[in-house]
Write an enzyme that holds these catalytic residues in place. Structure first.
Site, mmCIF file in Angstrom:
data_model
loop_
_atom_site.group_PDB
_atom_site.id
_atom_site.type_symbol
_atom_site.label_atom_id
_atom_site.label_comp_id
_atom_site.label_asym_id
_atom_site.label_seq_id
_atom_site.Cartn_x
_atom_site.Cartn_y
_atom_site.Cartn_z
ATOM 1 N N CYS A 1 -5.482 2.861 10.075
ATOM 2 C CA CYS A 1 -5.877 4.273 10.194
ATOM 3 C C CYS A 1 -7.396 4.368 10.372
ATOM 4 O O CYS A 1 -7.989 5.399 10.129
ATOM 5 C CB CYS A 1 -5.421 5.073 8.980
ATOM 6 S SG CYS A 1 -6.061 4.472 7.428
ATOM 7 N N ALA B 1 -3.119 -5.529 -3.189
ATOM 8 C CA ALA B 1 -2.101 -5.957 -2.221
ATOM 9 C C ALA B 1 -2.376 -7.348 -1.669
ATOM 10 O O ALA B 1 -1.444 -8.125 -1.435
ATOM 11 C CB ALA B 1 -2.024 -4.952 -1.082
ATOM 12 N N PHE C 1 0.870 -1.192 0.000
ATOM 13 C CA PHE C 1 0.000 0.000 0.000
ATOM 14 C C PHE C 1 0.904 1.239 0.000
ATOM 15 O O PHE C 1 0.820 2.099 0.881
ATOM 16 C CB PHE C 1 -0.944 0.031 1.216
ATOM 17 C CG PHE C 1 -1.839 -1.174 1.362
ATOM 18 C CD1 PHE C 1 -3.025 -1.266 0.638
ATOM 19 C CD2 PHE C 1 -1.510 -2.219 2.222
ATOM 20 C CE1 PHE C 1 -3.865 -2.378 0.771
ATOM 21 C CE2 PHE C 1 -2.329 -3.325 2.359
ATOM 22 C CZ PHE C 1 -3.509 -3.404 1.635
HETATM 23 C C1 LIG Z 1 -2.745 4.760 3.891
HETATM 24 S S1 LIG Z 1 -2.327 4.868 2.199
HETATM 25 C C2 LIG Z 1 -0.613 4.500 2.208
HETATM 26 C C3 LIG Z 1 0.279 5.681 2.501
HETATM 27 C C4 LIG Z 1 1.744 5.458 2.263
HETATM 28 N N1 LIG Z 1 2.272 4.398 3.096
HETATM 29 C C5 LIG Z 1 2.558 6.730 2.469
HETATM 30 O O1 LIG Z 1 3.387 6.771 3.407
HETATM 31 O O2 LIG Z 1 2.372 7.671 1.706
HETATM 32 C C6 LIG Z 1 -3.124 3.483 1.520
HETATM 33 C C7 LIG Z 1 -2.841 3.203 0.049
HETATM 34 O O3 LIG Z 1 -3.480 1.948 -0.264
HETATM 35 C C8 LIG Z 1 -3.869 1.969 -1.626
HETATM 36 N N2 LIG Z 1 -4.844 0.868 -1.778
HETATM 37 C C9 LIG Z 1 -6.158 0.832 -1.418
HETATM 38 N N3 LIG Z 1 -6.669 -0.405 -1.600
HETATM 39 C C10 LIG Z 1 -5.658 -1.164 -2.079
HETATM 40 C C11 LIG Z 1 -5.542 -2.550 -2.441
HETATM 41 N N4 LIG Z 1 -6.580 -3.375 -2.334
HETATM 42 N N5 LIG Z 1 -4.349 -2.988 -2.884
HETATM 43 C C12 LIG Z 1 -3.300 -2.161 -3.008
HETATM 44 N N6 LIG Z 1 -3.341 -0.859 -2.666
HETATM 45 C C13 LIG Z 1 -4.503 -0.369 -2.212
HETATM 46 C C14 LIG Z 1 -4.336 3.362 -1.876
HETATM 47 O O4 LIG Z 1 -4.222 3.660 -3.257
HETATM 48 C C15 LIG Z 1 -3.362 4.182 -0.978
HETATM 49 O O5 LIG Z 1 -2.301 4.649 -1.761
#
Ligand SMILES: C[S@@+](CC[C@H](N)C(=O)[O-])C[C@H]1O[C@@H](n2cnc3c(N)ncnc32)[C@H](O)[C@@H]1O
Length: 391
Positions: free
Chosen positions: A335, A275, A225
């Site tokens: 979160c 993911a 993610f």
């Molecule tokens: C909390 S953010 C991560 C922030 C990052 N760690 C940073 O420090 O900037 C969550 C991320 O998960 C991604 N996301 C949401 N559902 C997902 C999935 N099923 N598989 C992969 N990525 C996913 C979103 O696009 C987003 O970028």
């Protein structure tokens, strides 16, 4: 001004500085309330409790801004609170020109989020009542920040639930499509109009720094993610030999690649995938990493979603532990407002049992210091992370 009285027994939590009143907790109104108007809150007998604003159409009907009889809600109070928020941020050593200036209840301004990205500020209203102070807020921000531009970002939940009308765009000056901020010794491209949240996950700043203490030159690291590579870039910066960053958002990964170049780094593998599927695949192939960071989006938007969300976190922990080398490290974050630290620890305990891998906790991290939380509302400590070593 509209007056409300709360039901007997409710006054105690308000005297204890709990700032929300739910609709069923209101005993009577002095007249029919209008959405967003200011209100004096009284106990059942009529004694003063606080000043707030009301939205009779939503479950959290009243949010209190002042518990002081001498301090009613005026544009001056809003301006004062914004200045106080700014003075606090000035004291913090966060080592970045991007920070959260106003964190809603945490800055005694419920319903208002303001994030600063260098010379630009992004404003998000999450309640109708606060959106009525838009002009005051913009002029106060201009006064304290002297920004080049202020952008209003739409919060879709608030639009749906609170009925706010938002036209996304500049409220002041001009705001470019992209700007570059720095955090520690890394630069990040921020796409304000199209990026997630207000553009960046500012709350993870301290965790992005902490990961540096775990990565050694030559390591193999995984950022699950990844968004625009917050953890991946820090891993690479510490000399990791191989870094894999996985996210579902193609836009975030494109920006991540550009961030890598911008920082003179190379070799990060950017993977657009779900993911959960990707982790399963890595596990199936028997891949192992020295450091694995798993930072998913919120899985529990309300308390009814908690059981399903816990299953999601458990699956991530199971996969994460299986692909972490013995002697390696894994971090899991939540979160979600409705998932507690205890939930996360329990899920990790179950995962450790199920996959037969012993772990020890080496650290816990929370939302960074520019996201203060309310003592009476433990859930406002919404971001929690547990870091373990697989022994
Ligand atoms: C909390 S953010 C991560 C922030 C990052 N760690 C940073 O420090 O900037 C969550 C991320 O998960 C991604 N996301 C949401 N559902 C997902 C999935 N099923 N598989 C992969 N990525 C996913 C979103 O696009 C987003 O970028």
């Amino acid at each position: 001004m509209l007056q409300i009285r709360v039901k007997p027994g409710i006054e105690d939590k308000i005297r204890g500085f709990f700032p929300w009143i739910y609709r069923p907790e209101i005993a009577s109104y002095s007249r029919k309330p209008k959405k967003g108007e200011l209100v004096v809150v009284r106990d059942f007998g009529g004694k003063f409790l606080g000043y707030g604003y009301i939205n009779p159409e939503v479950s959290i009907a009243v949010r209190i801004l002042s518990f002081d009889k001498e301090e009613p809600i005026t544009p001056d109070l809003i301006r004062k609170r914004i200045k106080q928020a700014y003075e606090y941020r000035k004291r913090l050593y966060i080592n970045s020109n991007a920070y959260r200036l106003v964190h809603s209840e945490g800055d005694l301004l419920p319903g208002l989020i303001v994030d600063v990205y260098g010379e630009y500020a992004v404003v998000e209203f999450t309640t109708y009542g606060m959106s009525r102070f838009k002009d005051t807020i913009v002029s106060a921000l201009v006064e304290v920040l002297r920004p080049k531009g202020i952008y209003e970002k739409a919060n879709q939940t608030a639009i749906k639930v609170e009925g706010i009308e938002v036209k996304e765009g500049a409220l002041y000056g001009e705001v470019p499509q992209e700007t570059i901020i720095w955090e520690h010794d890394l630069k990040f491209i921020i796409n304000i109009p199209e990026g997630q949240k207000t553009g960046f996950f500012l709350d993870q700043r301290n965790a992005r720094k902490f990961v540096r203490s775990l990565v050694e030159p030559g390591d193999r690291c995984l950022d699950v993610f990844s968004h625009t590579g917050g953890f991946a870039l820090n891993m690479k910066k510490m000399g990791a030999k191989e870094v894999v960053a996985v996210d579902l958002s193609g836009l975030a990964l494109e920006v991540g690649k550009r961030n890598e170049k911008l920082n003179g780094l190379s070799g990060i593998k950017w993977v657009e995938a779900n993911a959960f599927d990707f982790l399963r695949e890595l596990d199936r192939k028997g891949e192992k990493f020295d450091v694995v960071v798993i930072d998913p989006p919120s899985f529990a938007k309300n308390r009814h979603a908690v059981p399903n969300a816990l299953r999601g976190y458990k699956e991530l922990c199971v996969r994460g532990l299986r692909i972490t080398k013995t002697g390696g490290y894994m971090a899991i974050f939540s979160c979600s407002f409705h998932i507690t630290e205890q939930h996360l620890l329990e899920v990790l305990t179950q995962a450790s049992y199920d996959v037969r891998r012993q772990v020890r906790v080496i650290a816990k991290t929370f939302q960074d210091l520019d996201h203060p939380w309310i003592l009476q509302m433990p859930n406002t400590l919404y971001l929690k992370g547990v870091w373990v070593e697989v022994v």
